[in-house]
Design an enzyme around this catalytic site. Sequence first.
Site, mmCIF file in Angstrom:
data_model
loop_
_atom_site.group_PDB
_atom_site.id
_atom_site.type_symbol
_atom_site.label_atom_id
_atom_site.label_comp_id
_atom_site.label_asym_id
_atom_site.label_seq_id
_atom_site.Cartn_x
_atom_site.Cartn_y
_atom_site.Cartn_z
ATOM 1 N N GLY A 38 -8.230 -34.577 -47.034
ATOM 2 C CA GLY A 38 -7.439 -33.352 -46.863
ATOM 3 C C GLY A 38 -7.249 -33.023 -45.390
ATOM 4 O O GLY A 38 -7.782 -33.711 -44.509
ATOM 5 N N PHE A 74 -11.060 -29.856 -57.059
ATOM 6 C CA PHE A 74 -9.980 -30.813 -56.820
ATOM 7 C C PHE A 74 -10.446 -31.995 -55.974
ATOM 8 O O PHE A 74 -9.624 -32.846 -55.621
ATOM 9 C CB PHE A 74 -8.835 -30.126 -56.053
ATOM 10 N N TYR A 142 -11.522 -45.077 -61.986
ATOM 11 C CA TYR A 142 -11.038 -43.715 -61.732
ATOM 12 C C TYR A 142 -10.988 -42.912 -63.036
ATOM 13 O O TYR A 142 -11.598 -41.837 -63.150
ATOM 14 C CB TYR A 142 -9.650 -43.769 -61.076
#
Length: 334
Positions: A38, A74, A142
């Site tokens: 991020g 998230f 994943y």
Amino acid sequence: MQMKILVVGGAGYIGSHMVKRLALGGHEVVVLDDLSTGFASQVKWGRLVVGSTADTERLASLFGENRFDGVMHFAGSSLVGESVAAPARYYRNNVAHTLNLLDAMVSHGVRHFVFSSTAAVYGEPVAVPIGEAHPRSPINPYGASKWMVERVLQDYAAAYRLNSVSLRYFNASGADPDGELGECHDPETHLIPLVLQSASGRGGPVTVFGRDYPTPDGTCIRDYVHVTDLCEAHALALEAMASGRCKGAMTFNLGNEEGASVHAVIDVAQELVRQDGYEIAVREGSRRPGDPAVLVADSSLARQTLGWQPQFGRLSQIVAHAWHWEKALARQDG
Ligand code: UDP
């Protein structure tokens, strides 16, 4: 109802849009993000705490200093190909570190959790559209890591009364309609930003990963859902838990229930960028391992239970918002 919410991964693509939605909704927001993928510049509302869910002492002090009403998570690793090459990282970050977060919630009495899950928990679909009861048989680490956390959440609901809503995203896409936020990945691997980077000059030709799928034009079909609509579903999930309407561990699909092929996405984008005098360069490539031919959601449960109504369901709208953002990034790059 005003709440104090911890948004873990709030500096990332979807998390940053969530922070905006919560702040504009009058909630107090704290972002925890290790900035591994991020960007601090994307945290435009709320308070950023730079730290990781790997750090249990940091979590303990954060939860000790703040009385959170809920947590949204998230901060997962989310690339299929990378997860196949480096499963240890995916299980550690997505499962083990999430356990740290859940345990901090349980020991501090925080009862509401919204979890970013994925359509990858279903694996190769046996029926389309995909409802929540479709078998969960992930075909890569994943998807497996996200499914493991969903299972953990069922047991934490029963034993520790931790309420959770897991939201299984189909293809998150688009950008903030006001142009304040958008997708920033480095490296970028997602179709829509890559298509638009090819037009803006920030990327080379976009490669179509396979034209021999059993679909009408031979390219993969996905259900693209606008990031702002995803965030709205998170806000509704939080409200539903806070008001007692959602209890235990619940799961919802988030998609528009409409498929678009890779070819269709490129066509929509090509028409749009040509209006601005740009052109997308396309080349053919082979299949990307692990890509099912068709992934389309049945999202009726989220609509009925949460009252979710996507506002930006049209692909042209999703691509237009993403293009607005891409042009801003290209201008910044000079
Ligand atoms: N795709 C493609 N070229 C690219 C990137 C993606 O053809 O450079 C295809 C990919 O095979 C899939 C669809 O676009 O069928 C969406 O891929 P993306 O990586 O955006 O999302 P995913 O479906 O992996 O979550």
